[in-house]
Scaffold this active site. Structure first.
Site, PDB file in Angstrom:
ATOM      1  N   ASN A  14     -11.912   3.223   6.814  1.00 51.56           N
ATOM      2  CA  ASN A  14     -10.904   2.684   5.895  1.00 51.56           C
ATOM      3  C   ASN A  14     -11.495   1.408   5.298  1.00 51.56           C
ATOM      4  OD1 ASN A  14      -7.456   1.497   6.314  1.00 51.56           O
ATOM      5  ND2 ASN A  14      -8.478   2.341   4.528  1.00 51.56           N
ATOM      6  N   CYS A  76      -1.827  -4.157   7.137  1.00 48.15           N
ATOM      7  CA  CYS A  76      -2.902  -3.167   7.222  1.00 48.15           C
ATOM      8  C   CYS A  76      -3.655  -3.407   8.518  1.00 48.15           C
ATOM      9  CB  CYS A  76      -3.839  -3.292   6.016  1.00 48.15           C
ATOM     10  SG  CYS A  76      -5.299  -2.221   6.112  1.00 48.15           S
ATOM     11  N   GLY A  77      -3.522  -2.493   9.464  1.00 46.59           N
ATOM     12  CA  GLY A  77      -4.150  -2.665  10.765  1.00 46.59           C
ATOM     13  C   GLY A  77      -5.662  -2.712  10.702  1.00 46.59           C
ATOM     14  N   ASN A 166       5.293  -2.247   7.418  1.00 45.70           N
ATOM     15  CA  ASN A 166       5.259  -1.350   6.266  1.00 45.70           C
ATOM     16  C   ASN A 166       5.816   0.001   6.725  1.00 45.70           C
ATOM     17  OD1 ASN A 166       3.089  -0.724   7.905  1.00 45.70           O
ATOM     18  ND2 ASN A 166       1.585  -0.639   6.286  1.00 45.70           N
ATOM     19  N   ASN A 199       4.286   5.548   3.850  1.00 51.80           N
ATOM     20  CA  ASN A 199       3.043   6.136   4.334  1.00 51.80           C
ATOM     21  C   ASN A 199       3.399   7.394   5.115  1.00 51.80           C
ATOM     22  OD1 ASN A 199       0.950   3.869   3.760  1.00 51.80           O
ATOM     23  ND2 ASN A 199       2.649   2.801   4.733  1.00 51.80           N
ATOM     24  N   CYS A 226      -5.732   4.669   9.274  1.00 56.00           N
ATOM     25  CA  CYS A 226      -4.629   3.759   8.959  1.00 56.00           C
ATOM     26  C   CYS A 226      -4.153   3.169  10.275  1.00 56.00           C
ATOM     27  CB  CYS A 226      -3.495   4.499   8.252  1.00 56.00           C
ATOM     28  SG  CYS A 226      -2.055   3.464   7.901  1.00 56.00           S
ATOM     29  N   GLY A 227      -4.445   1.884  10.477  1.00 58.00           N
ATOM     30  CA  GLY A 227      -4.123   1.252  11.750  1.00 58.00           C
ATOM     31  C   GLY A 227      -2.635   1.152  12.010  1.00 58.00           C
ATOM     32  N   THR A 228      -1.869   0.697  11.010  1.00 61.26           N
ATOM     33  CA  THR A 228      -0.427   0.613  11.206  1.00 61.26           C
ATOM     34  C   THR A 228       0.167   2.002  11.386  1.00 61.26           C
ATOM     35  OG1 THR A 228      -0.078   0.560   8.802  1.00 61.26           O
ATOM     36  CG2 THR A 228      -0.149  -1.564   9.952  1.00 61.26           C
TER      37      THR A 228
END
Length: 284
Positions: A14, A76-77, A166, A199, A226-228
């Site tokens: 990412n 954003c993780g 988010n 997302n 996608c970390g989150t």
């Protein structure tokens, strides 16, 4: 012609263009359009978006994230891990544990260092927000969105929705390799039941401590990680009785693995790598 120096970094594939706003000056009015331009793989640098590392009044650094479509995100993780790596390696912080300001609040980062380089970063992502109004999502009267019926184009699904600063919606699938990421993802992302967009995650449960994961990110589309979203997937899996609270869960993303724990205290901890790809100068 104007220019700024950048560092391209990635967390599990990412990738974002990172700009040190302690040293660079970019007009606020141009940030959105520049994010679109630098993200373009043909005419720009190529990335999932642009992240600014900015001064903060409440932490050593502040992260601002702009998606590849120019929209500004709140969290954003994978970006947080890269910001933590950049901040430590560039002397912005001296302690291995420090806070980063985001639009969704303060988060705590802990870096693992070998020979002066950050190899892994653990981010305390805070408490998930589970109320429908916090995601936000329009729908049933139930306060939480857990295994809720959800119809798209005449087909019935079950969803669980979680906010990690988010919005995320999780669909469980039997086989991650056939998940409808590129077909269902963009439809649900802009579904009117999610007034701020969402997302979209697809999750295959391997066992009670292991998940396969794919994502359609709001504002970016398909990304390697996608970390989150991985955090939201673990929270959703606990809520659905598929994984356990306060137990490490390995999430297999397209770009690699993250280790996620939803602690008994309520916070979600994420551990994973962050890597520098290249540095350069962008002209605009």
């Amino acid at each position: 012609m104007n220019k700024f120096s950048f560092t391209k970094m990635h967390g599990l594939g990412n990738s974002y263009i990172y700009v040190n706003m302690f040293e660079e000056t970019i007009p606020e009015s141009l940030l959105s359009s520049l994010a679109v331009k630098v993200s373009n793989v043909n005419t720009g640098i190529g990335a999932d978006g642009m992240i600014l590392i900015c001064p903060s009044e409440v932490a050593p650094v502040k992260m601002r994230i702009f998606n590849s479509d120019g929209s500004e995100g709140k969290n954003c993780g994978n970006g947080l891990r890269c910001v933590a790596k950049y901040a430590y390696e560039h002397g912005m912080v001296k302690d291995r544990s420090f806070f980063i300001e985001t639009l969704s609040g303060l988060v705590k980062a802990e870096v693992t260092v070998e020979n002066g380089a950050v190899t892994n970063v653990t981010i305390d992502m805070g408490k998930p927000r589970l109320k429908r109004s916090e995601i936000p999502m329009i729908g049933l009267d139930a306060e939480r969105v857990v295994a809720e019926p959800f119809e798209v184009d005449g087909k019935q699904y079950e969803i669980t929705a979680v906010s990690m600063g988010n919005p995320h919606v999780i669909f469980y699938v039997d086989d991650i390799t056939t998940a409808p990421v590129t077909t269902l993802g963009p439809i649900v992302e802009k579904d009117e039941r999610f007034p701020e967009g969402v997302n979209v995650e697809f999750v295959e449960v391997v066992n009670d401590h292991e998940l396969h994961f794919r994502v359609w990110e709001r504002g970016s589309g398909v990304t390697q990680a996608c970390g989150t979203g991985a955090c939201a997937a673990v929270v959703a899996s606990v809520l659905n009785g598929k994984t356990a609270r306060n137990k490490e869960t390995v999430v297999h993303l397209a770009g690699g693995d993250l280790i996620i724990t939803w602690t008994d205290e309520g916070n979600v901890r994420m551990t994973g790598p962050a890597e520098t790809i290249c540095t350069g100068v962008y002209y605009y």
